[in-house]
Scaffold this active site. Structure first.
Site, PDB file in Angstrom:
ATOM      1  N   HIS A   1      -3.611   7.134   1.542  1.00 47.16           N
ATOM      2  CA  HIS A   1      -3.875   5.835   0.923  1.00 47.16           C
ATOM      3  C   HIS A   1      -5.281   5.404   1.293  1.00 47.16           C
ATOM      4  CE1 HIS A   1      -3.973   1.648   0.045  1.00 47.16           C
ATOM      5  NE2 HIS A   1      -3.898   1.295   1.311  1.00 47.16           N
TER       6      HIS A   1
ATOM      7  N   ASN B   1      -9.993  -0.487  -1.818  1.00 48.70           N
ATOM      8  CA  ASN B   1      -8.550  -0.339  -1.594  1.00 48.70           C
ATOM      9  C   ASN B   1      -7.826  -0.947  -2.792  1.00 48.70           C
ATOM     10  OD1 ASN B   1      -5.870  -0.576  -0.829  1.00 48.70           O
ATOM     11  ND2 ASN B   1      -6.291  -1.379   1.216  1.00 48.70           N
TER      12      ASN B   1
ATOM     13  N   CYS C   1       0.809  -1.219   0.000  1.00 49.22           N
ATOM     14  CA  CYS C   1       0.000   0.000   0.000  1.00 49.22           C
ATOM     15  C   CYS C   1       0.844   1.272   0.000  1.00 49.22           C
ATOM     16  CB  CYS C   1      -0.939   0.003   1.200  1.00 49.22           C
ATOM     17  SG  CYS C   1      -2.159  -1.334   1.158  1.00 49.22           S
TER      18      CYS C   1
END
Length: 334
Positions: free
Chosen positions: A261, A291, A114
């Protein structure tokens, strides 16, 4: 020392929309449960044979290159961030180079989950600031949907992730705008709290899994200790944002746009409240895309820019936290 600035942005997401109600038809979940815990309403999943990690990266990159005004022949390096390459090896950087018809430039693959895009941006920034390269294509692309456990067993993780790609062109600049600083960290002792343990962990490789043919083996699906990850994420997000601001003698009030993020809307909202930022100062799109791991920040950055929410002279803060644990931030004067 030279300065590097983002001269072009682009993103691509698959056309296939998967809603929370769609997931409720294949696993024991529902829209209310997913939205309450993650804020996600829908995400995009590729259709086999139509999109790949590389092909999505190519589509995002073409948009970024066109907007940058830089010619293909002027791109002199590629940095590609992903944890879902088309092949176990080689990485997608070389495939992207071939598909775009770029000359024989270097291609570097980044695996920082990520945090991958911010790590990739930092690497590209250093190459430009030292004078080694002039125009670097930074791409982040992920196909997570094909590696998820789409059953009741995996629902707590599988409802979170989506597919997509984002890209920027980083260009040498002589003015004061651009990337002011980047800040990178890791804490490997918590690696197994958010991980795919196989192939590789403890000597387990693809051949072992195939030989066993064991449908009950969970080691090759993503595992996440959700509460543990959440508690660490809100701390590290805060720390790395403040680190970046302090390194540039900036205050929280100087932030014009924070793009975190897109891990979980609740994490973003926690950080927004902690720093006292308004809705206009934070951009979230996890509601639409879920995500998308390394791709989430460049997708959100591009959408925010396209919407006119990032303007020349703005102070833009990027911040990420994810598996590893790794976390990172970038402070940009637009």
């Amino acid at each position: 020392m030279y300065q590097s600035k983002i001269s072009g942005l682009g993103f691509y997401v698959p056309e296939n929309v998967v809603t929370n109600d769609d997931l409720s038809k294949i696993m024991d979940t529902n829209d209310e449960w997913i939205q309450e815990r993650t804020g996600i309403q829908e995400r995009r999943h590729i259709v086999r044979g139509q999109d790949t990690t590389t092909s999505m990266g190519v589509k995002a990159a073409k948009i970024a290159i066109e907007r940058s005004g830089v010619l293909n022949d002027d791109i002199d390096f590629i940095v590609f961030a992903t944890i879902s390459p088309d092949y176990y090896f080689p990485g997608p950087g070389v495939a992207l180079q071939q598909e775009l018809g770029l000359k024989t430039v270097g291609a570097l693959d980044i695996r920082n989950q990520c945090s991958g895009f911010v790590y990739a941006l930092s690497v590209a920034d250093q190459f430009i600031k030292t004078g080694m390269y002039k125009n670097i294509l930074v791409v982040a692309s992920e196909v997570q949907s094909l590696g998820l456990d789409m059953t009741d067993r995996g629902r707590s993780v599988s409802v979170i992730f989506g597919d997509g790609a984002g890209a920027v062109v980083l260009t040498r600049s002589d003015d004061e705008s651009g990337i002011l600083s980047t800040h990178l960290h890791s804490e490997g002792e918590h690696a197994k709290e958010l991980a795919v343990l196989a192939p590789g962990m403890g000597g387990r490789w693809v051949t072992d899994i195939i030989a066993e043919n064991n449908p009950d083996d969970e080691s090759y699906f993503p595992y996440m200790n959700g509460q543990f990850v959440f508690k660490h994420a809100v701390v590290r997000f805060s720390e790395v944002i403040m680190e970046g601001l302090q390194a540039n003698n900036l205050q929280v009030s100087d932030i014009d746009m924070l793009i975190p993020h897109q891990a979980n809307l609740r994490i973003s909202q926690f950080i927004q409240k902690k720093f006292g930022l308004s809705d206009e100062q934070v951009f979230n799109n996890i509601q639409k895309y879920g995500n998308t791991t390394a791709a989430s920040i460049p997708i959100a950055l591009t959408e925010a820019w396209e919407a006119g929410r990032i303007k020349k002279g703005d102070t833009v803060v990027l911040a990420a936290f994810g598996s590893g644990f790794t976390w990172a931030s970038a402070i940009i004067k637009w």
